[in-house]
Design a protein around this motif. Structure first.
Motif, PDB file in Angstrom:
ATOM      1  N   PHE B  14       0.831  -1.203   0.000  1.00 17.74           N
ATOM      2  CA  PHE B  14       0.000   0.000   0.000  1.00 17.74           C
ATOM      3  C   PHE B  14       0.871   1.261   0.000  1.00 17.74           C
ATOM      4  CE2 PHE B  14      -1.939   3.362   2.636  1.00 17.74           C
ATOM      5  CZ  PHE B  14      -2.964   3.729   1.783  1.00 17.74           C
ATOM      6  N   TYR B  15       1.878   1.280   0.874  1.00 13.26           N
ATOM      7  CA  TYR B  15       2.730   2.470   0.952  1.00 13.26           C
ATOM      8  C   TYR B  15       3.566   2.633  -0.321  1.00 13.26           C
ATOM      9  CZ  TYR B  15       1.628   3.578   5.784  1.00 13.26           C
ATOM     10  OH  TYR B  15       0.978   3.966   6.927  1.00 13.26           O
ATOM     11  N   GLU B  16       3.974   1.518  -0.881  1.00 17.07           N
ATOM     12  CA  GLU B  16       4.749   1.611  -2.119  1.00 17.07           C
ATOM     13  C   GLU B  16       3.894   2.164  -3.251  1.00 17.07           C
ATOM     14  OE1 GLU B  16       6.614  -2.213  -2.545  1.00 17.07           O
ATOM     15  OE2 GLU B  16       8.015  -1.771  -0.939  1.00 17.07           O
ATOM     16  N   LEU B  17       2.626   1.759  -3.261  1.00 17.51           N
ATOM     17  CA  LEU B  17       1.701   2.310  -4.258  1.00 17.51           C
ATOM     18  C   LEU B  17       1.458   3.790  -4.001  1.00 17.51           C
ATOM     19  CD1 LEU B  17      -1.303  -0.085  -4.943  1.00 17.51           C
ATOM     20  CD2 LEU B  17       0.447   0.710  -6.506  1.00 17.51           C
ATOM     21  N   ALA B  24      -0.229   6.623  -9.670  1.00 21.20           N
ATOM     22  CA  ALA B  24      -0.757   5.326  -9.213  1.00 21.20           C
ATOM     23  C   ALA B  24      -2.200   5.131  -9.663  1.00 21.20           C
ATOM     24  CB  ALA B  24      -0.670   5.241  -7.695  1.00 21.20           C
ATOM     25  N   PHE B  25      -2.888   6.228  -9.930  1.00 21.98           N
ATOM     26  CA  PHE B  25      -4.314   6.127 -10.287  1.00 21.98           C
ATOM     27  C   PHE B  25      -4.538   5.805 -11.764  1.00 21.98           C
ATOM     28  CE2 PHE B  25      -4.295   8.836  -6.483  1.00 21.98           C
ATOM     29  CZ  PHE B  25      -5.159   8.096  -5.685  1.00 21.98           C
ATOM     30  N   VAL B  75       7.325   1.215  -8.639  1.00 27.33           N
ATOM     31  CA  VAL B  75       7.702   0.672  -7.323  1.00 27.33           C
ATOM     32  C   VAL B  75       9.170   0.233  -7.326  1.00 27.33           C
ATOM     33  CG1 VAL B  75       7.335  -1.294  -5.773  1.00 27.33           C
ATOM     34  CG2 VAL B  75       5.378   0.029  -6.582  1.00 27.33           C
ATOM     35  N   THR B  76       9.581  -0.443  -8.389  1.00 28.52           N
ATOM     36  CA  THR B  76      10.972  -0.914  -8.423  1.00 28.52           C
ATOM     37  C   THR B  76      11.951   0.254  -8.626  1.00 28.52           C
ATOM     38  OG1 THR B  76      10.656  -1.436 -10.751  1.00 28.52           O
ATOM     39  CG2 THR B  76      10.532  -3.277  -9.205  1.00 28.52           C
ATOM     40  N   LYS B  77      11.477   1.320  -9.248  1.00 26.95           N
ATOM     41  CA  LYS B  77      12.337   2.498  -9.469  1.00 26.95           C
ATOM     42  C   LYS B  77      12.860   3.036  -8.136  1.00 26.95           C
ATOM     43  CE  LYS B  77      12.071   7.152 -11.448  1.00 26.95           C
ATOM     44  NZ  LYS B  77      13.408   7.246 -11.976  1.00 26.95           N
ATOM     45  N   LEU B  98       6.656 -11.355  -3.458  1.00 22.37           N
ATOM     46  CA  LEU B  98       5.290 -11.485  -2.931  1.00 22.37           C
ATOM     47  C   LEU B  98       4.578 -10.131  -2.975  1.00 22.37           C
ATOM     48  CD1 LEU B  98       5.892 -13.910   0.054  1.00 22.37           C
ATOM     49  CD2 LEU B  98       4.722 -14.384  -2.085  1.00 22.37           C
ATOM     50  N   THR B  99       5.336  -9.072  -2.665  1.00 20.45           N
ATOM     51  CA  THR B  99       4.757  -7.725  -2.795  1.00 20.45           C
ATOM     52  C   THR B  99       4.371  -7.486  -4.255  1.00 20.45           C
ATOM     53  OG1 THR B  99       6.263  -7.034  -1.056  1.00 20.45           O
ATOM     54  CG2 THR B  99       5.147  -5.284  -2.244  1.00 20.45           C
ATOM     55  N   ALA B 100       5.223  -7.944  -5.165  1.00 25.61           N
ATOM     56  CA  ALA B 100       4.921  -7.804  -6.603  1.00 25.61           C
ATOM     57  C   ALA B 100       3.648  -8.570  -6.944  1.00 25.61           C
ATOM     58  CB  ALA B 100       6.102  -8.317  -7.430  1.00 25.61           C
ATOM     59  N   LEU B 101       3.526  -9.778  -6.398  1.00 25.93           N
ATOM     60  CA  LEU B 101       2.328 -10.582  -6.674  1.00 25.93           C
ATOM     61  C   LEU B 101       1.064  -9.899  -6.134  1.00 25.93           C
ATOM     62  CD1 LEU B 101       3.384 -14.305  -6.177  1.00 25.93           C
ATOM     63  CD2 LEU B 101       2.459 -13.257  -8.235  1.00 25.93           C
TER      64      LEU B 101
END
Lengths: 279, 214
Positions: B14-17, B24-25, B75-77, B98-101
């Motif tokens: 959630f925080y990464e998003l 993100a939207f 997110v990976t950036k 798992l976060t990616a999933l």
């Protein structure tokens, strides 16, 4: 006491750390060295961020795994700029496995220590460089680590923020072992009780502030700047000063050249003697 | 303990998003509002079946898979390029895959209403929809893997775009191969292949995500 023993690290053929050994005692230890000396590599190896090529870090008995036990402020801090200060710290709290019930109180406590409590609802990206650095320090303090490692904490800060950092570091040293890596000698002079000097991946000197200053004992001289040749091999010109309106050069040398007057050394002189091989 | 672990993972995701900011939207707005609204509008205005079919397939095959990688790229950036990211490596973050999933699952859940709308209107088979979902999973996993292998986000974007372009012919080849293997294999083989490769990318990306490169 934490002991760093014979730490080695290479980037391909470039040997960044050549068997670094020193001890970290309670209080503030300053890690001094010129740019490229290997300070950041040393900190990263110590903390397990990168795997060293050899050597080890020996912790006192009962100390938990280092990544939980150490708070680290990287050289540049600018993570999670879209989150509020509170959310960013909650994120780090989650990573540090702080129980959910305690996380709010602990964030407030850390923000209070760094004097950022009023900004906890501000977005990290809107903060000034100094305030962002303080968010980084608050993140480092989460989980009540016994070791705090600050990498170039005052680089790029204005004088007011530097003074604020020094006060903060001094107060943190009452509860934590603090290691500050920097090339700014005045910061260490004002704060540290121990000094480790690193140059070209090796420890040149390790000791108390007085012991490090004493490295320049009998090797520090003042001379009229007309007598000084900056390119001379016989001595090293540390800086030019003005004493009673007279322009003088502060010079480091193994033996006093003619016309040079001995003077009381400072930590900077000790540091320069160690890194320039004037011993 | 496991429950706590899942909560932590969801909170991290959630925080990464949230850290992506307004960008993100983009995926939710496109797949839950714009695509379904356009589809319903086309049907309401009695557009030709060919136009509706073209719209539905463009939405599902061109836009939806590309947007599946959107969150992952951002997110990976932060993880591979963020100032002070070594702090994240100090804290030994595991379970990146798992976060990616979680992010991929959330995106597929958002896509489902539009996808089911298209399927229920008869413009797409359920079996083709499964391939599209696998395609989404693959592109997001590819973004994840490339970012951590190269420790940089631009190669991830390039890889996603490149594979998206070649995916249709690749899928056609896989479907043709599947069809020769057994009856109904033309749908199963591409889906399975993409799922297996995605799993491999996520596992290897997870391993690489623990290695700091300064």
């Amino acid at each position: 006491m934490i002991r760093i023993e014979n730490l080695r690290m290479s980037y391909r053929k470039n040997e960044a750390l050549k068997g670094v050994t020193f001890e970290l005692n309670p209080g503030i230890t300053g890690l001094l060295g010129p740019n490229g000396a290997g300070k950041t590599t040393l900190l990263r190896c110590m903390l397990g961020i990168i795997r060293p090529g050899g050597g080890e870090v020996v912790f006192p008995p009962g100390m938990r795994m280092l990544h939980r036990e150490a708070g680290y402020l990287p050289q540049k801090y600018g993570l999670f700029k879209e989150l509020t200060v509170q959310e960013a710290l909650e994120y780090f709290g989650v990573l540090k496995d702080i129980p959910r019930a305690e996380i709010g109180c602990e964030i407030d406590e850390c923000l209070h220590k760094v004097n950022l409590l009023e900004s906890k609802r501000s977005r990290v990206g809107t903060l000034s460089g100094g305030m962002m650095r303080r968010v980084g320090i608050a993140a480092a303090l989460l989980g009540k680590p016994s070791l705090l490692v600050f990498d170039e904490p005052t680089a790029g800060l204005d004088p007011e923020e530097r003074v604020r950092f020094k006060r903060l570091a001094a107060s943190l040293a009452k509860e934590h072992t603090v290691l500050i890596s920097t090339h700014i000698v005045e910061d260490i002079e004002a704060l540290a009780s121990q000094v480790v000097i690193l140059d070209q991946g090796m420890v040149c000197s390790s000791g108390t502030l007085a012991e490090t200053t004493a490295l320049a004992e009998g090797r520090c001289f003042l001379a009229p700047d007309s007598l000084v040749d900056e390119g001379s091999d016989g001595y090293y010109v540390a800086r030019f000063v003005e004493v009673d309106g007279r322009p003088l050069a502060r010079v480091l040398a193994c033996t006093a050249p003619d016309g040079f007057t001995p003077t009381t050394p400072t930590l900077e002189d000790g540091y320069l003697c160690a890194t320039k091989g004037i011993a | 303990m496991r429950h706590e672990g899942n909560r932590v993972r969801r909170l991290r995701a959630f925080y990464e998003l949230k850290n992506i900011g307004v960008y993100a939207f983009v995926p939710p707005v496109v797949v839950t509002v714009l695509l379904p609204a356009g589809f319903l509008w086309l049907r309401a205005t009695n557009s030709t079946a060919a136009a509706v079919f073209y719209y539905a397939n463009t939405g599902l095959q061109l836009i939806a898979p590309l947007l599946a990688a959107w969150w992952m790229l951002f997110v990976t950036k932060e993880r591979v390029e963020g100032d002070g990211r070594e702090l994240l490596y100090l804290l030994r973050r595991k379970g990146e895959s798992l976060t990616a999933l979680i992010l991929i699952g959330a995106y597929l859940a958002l896509l489902s209403p539009f996808a089911l709308l298209v399927v229920s209107s008869g413009h797409c088979d359920l079996s083709v929809l499964l391939i599209i979902y696998a395609w989404c999973l693959f592109l997001a996993s590819l973004a994840f893997w490339t970012a951590f292998v190269f420790h940089s986000s631009p190669p991830a974007l390039v890889a996603v775009l490149a594979f998206h372009i070649v995916m249709l012919p690749l899928l056609s080849a896989l479907r043709a191969f599947g069809a020769t293997a057994w009856s109904g294999g033309e749908d199963v083989v591409p889906t399975l292949c993409l799922a297996i490769v995605s799993a491999g990318l996520l596992v290897h990306g997870e391993i690489r995500s623990r290695r700091f490169t300064g």
